[in-house]
Design a protein around this motif. Structure first.
Motif, PDB file in Angstrom:
ATOM      1  N   ASN A 183       0.822  -1.215   0.000  1.00 44.55           N
ATOM      2  CA  ASN A 183       0.000   0.000   0.000  1.00 44.55           C
ATOM      3  C   ASN A 183       0.853   1.262   0.000  1.00 44.55           C
ATOM      4  O   ASN A 183       0.442   2.281  -0.565  1.00 44.55           O
ATOM      5  CB  ASN A 183      -1.002  -0.033   1.155  1.00 44.55           C
ATOM      6  N   LEU A 184       2.048   1.200   0.583  1.00 44.88           N
ATOM      7  CA  LEU A 184       2.953   2.357   0.502  1.00 44.88           C
ATOM      8  C   LEU A 184       3.327   2.592  -0.963  1.00 44.88           C
ATOM      9  O   LEU A 184       3.247   3.717  -1.473  1.00 44.88           O
ATOM     10  CB  LEU A 184       4.220   2.128   1.340  1.00 44.88           C
ATOM     11  N   ARG A 185       3.709   1.525  -1.652  1.00 43.72           N
ATOM     12  CA  ARG A 185       4.083   1.651  -3.073  1.00 43.72           C
ATOM     13  C   ARG A 185       2.867   2.004  -3.940  1.00 43.72           C
ATOM     14  O   ARG A 185       2.997   2.713  -4.941  1.00 43.72           O
ATOM     15  CB  ARG A 185       4.728   0.363  -3.571  1.00 43.72           C
ATOM     16  N   ALA A 186       1.701   1.505  -3.551  1.00 44.43           N
ATOM     17  CA  ALA A 186       0.500   1.820  -4.342  1.00 44.43           C
ATOM     18  C   ALA A 186       0.171   3.308  -4.248  1.00 44.43           C
ATOM     19  O   ALA A 186      -0.222   3.929  -5.240  1.00 44.43           O
ATOM     20  CB  ALA A 186      -0.678   0.969  -3.870  1.00 44.43           C
ATOM     21  N   ARG A 187       0.358   3.881  -3.070  1.00 46.66           N
ATOM     22  CA  ARG A 187       0.059   5.323  -2.936  1.00 46.66           C
ATOM     23  C   ARG A 187       1.035   6.165  -3.752  1.00 46.66           C
ATOM     24  O   ARG A 187       0.654   7.137  -4.407  1.00 46.66           O
ATOM     25  CB  ARG A 187       0.101   5.735  -1.457  1.00 46.66           C
ATOM     26  N   GLU A 188       2.307   5.749  -3.707  1.00 50.10           N
ATOM     27  CA  GLU A 188       3.333   6.430  -4.493  1.00 50.10           C
ATOM     28  C   GLU A 188       3.001   6.337  -5.993  1.00 50.10           C
ATOM     29  O   GLU A 188       3.071   7.321  -6.742  1.00 50.10           O
ATOM     30  CB  GLU A 188       4.649   5.703  -4.190  1.00 50.10           C
ATOM     31  N   MET A 189       2.565   5.145  -6.401  1.00 46.17           N
ATOM     32  CA  MET A 189       2.221   4.899  -7.803  1.00 46.17           C
ATOM     33  C   MET A 189       0.994   5.725  -8.215  1.00 46.17           C
ATOM     34  O   MET A 189       0.957   6.286  -9.312  1.00 46.17           O
ATOM     35  CB  MET A 189       1.968   3.391  -7.902  1.00 46.17           C
ATOM     36  N   ALA A 190       0.026   5.831  -7.326  1.00 46.05           N
ATOM     37  CA  ALA A 190      -1.176   6.617  -7.639  1.00 46.05           C
ATOM     38  C   ALA A 190      -0.814   8.081  -7.872  1.00 46.05           C
ATOM     39  O   ALA A 190      -1.339   8.725  -8.796  1.00 46.05           O
ATOM     40  CB  ALA A 190      -2.194   6.490  -6.503  1.00 46.05           C
TER      41      ALA A 190
END
Ligand code: X2X
Length: 339
Positions: free
Chosen positions: A49-56
């Motif tokens: 989820n940390l990487r998903a937020r960065e990706m978003a």
């Protein structure tokens, strides 16, 4: 066309500034042309989820605000079983699901979870970015779902318990263990003569707390971020299977995107997968000290007798029959002879 779009963007940016004072929600909603929901079962603090937020954030900026990815972690939109039907119907546009659970719909998708198949991460990525992963993605596509090229890591799974450590296969005898809702997991723990109970992840903490089950199995990073150490005492490093998350998209929603947006989104998702893999590979090692400090007692069993037990129970023969010769040959070409 381009000019008018630019004008539109300018207009909506101006509206945002003006609207920020009076109606921020409406202003935000008018910004993006495409809003996709991404559901998953992992805690907010998990690297996924940390990487998903960065990706978003990267997708938003690269698309000039046209694409908005909204993340719903930790089963906010329902259990894995619920989310699987939502991704099929279009209730959510994106969903990351363990291939081993996806096997309810796509039987081949659990093949990477065969007990003790993978010795290490190098072998995992070579196979999952290579022929084995390609084969599984082909099967997922046949079932009508879109799947991104790079699988995200969950990790090598370890066994926790509130009653006793798992040192030998005999320790599994009669062990009440929660397993995800998936035929492969049930079959494997039955082969160990354990008593597996199929429970979705959103109910695991309370099932352990109320002692409906004695134990469960998951990678260290998840045992930590889901706080399972609060309700479990022992952690046995059984490394019994490797598990990863396929990044799935609803087909209709995916096809509704213009090519340029689709490229940006796919590139960022696959790029985030590589970063997430690196995060987890480190975390699944370093978390051991952290969990020990929180009171968990660790042990490292010799895994050879566990493999023998599965072999004697006919586990490998049974699953080779289920997946078929072609799929099994692809698996064995990646990991060596099994069974
Ligand atoms: O349900 C689990 O144990 C989890 C979170 O690891 C999976 O998605 C397979």
């Amino acid at each position: 066309m381009q000019v008018s779009r630019r004008l539109l963007l300018k207009a909506s940016a101006a509206a945002t500034v003006a609207g920020a004072v009076s109606a921020p929600h409406i202003a935000r909603a008018t910004q993006a042309e495409f809003t996709f929901k991404f559901a998953n079962n992992l805690p907010d603090s998990h690297p996924s989820n940390l990487r998903a937020r960065e990706m978003a954030a990267a997708i938003k900026s690269e698309t000039g605000g046209r694409f908005d990815l909204q993340i719903f972690p930790f089963n906010q939109l329902g259990s894995d079983t619920d989310m699987l039907s939502q991704i099929r119907s279009g209730g959510v546009e994106f969903f990351t699901m363990s291939g081993l659970i996806l096997a309810i719909l796509v039987p081949a998708a659990s093949i990477n979870g065969i007990g003790f198949a993978f010795p290490d991460y190098a072998t995992v990525w070579k196979a999952m970015d290579g022929e084995l992963g390609g084969y599984i993605r082909g099967e997922i596509a046949k079932a009508g779902l879109v799947v991104m090229d790079r699988i995200w890591d969950n990790g090598f799974r370890q066994t926790t318990s509130s009653t006793h450590p798992i040192r030998t296969p005999e320790d599994f005898k009669g062990f009440k263990i929660r397993v995800p809702v998936s035929p492969l997991w049930t079959s494997m723990f039955k082969a160990f003569d354990a008593a597996p109970a199929s429970i979705n992840f959103n109910e695991v903490y309370s099932a352990l707390q109320t002692k409906v089950v004695e134990g469960q199995e998951n990678p260290l990073a998840l045992i930590n971020t889901a706080k399972l150490y609060e309700v479990q005492k022992f952690c046995s490093m059984t490394n019994h299977m490797w598990d990863g998350y396929w990044f799935l998209a609803n087909r209709r929603a995916w096809q509704s995107l213009p090519d340029d947006i689709r490229d940006i989104v796919a590139r960022n998702i696959n790029g985030a997968a590589l970063k997430q893999r690196a995060d987890l590979e480190t975390l699944n090692v370093t978390t051991r000290d952290d969990l020990a400090a929180k009171g968990m007692a660790f042990n490292q069993p010799d895994t050879a007798p566990f493999r023998d037990k599965l072999r004697q129970a006919g586990f490998y023969t049974e699953w080779k029959g289920k997946y078929g010769h072609q799929a099994w040959a692809i698996l064995e070409s990646a990991v060596g002879k099994l069974g």
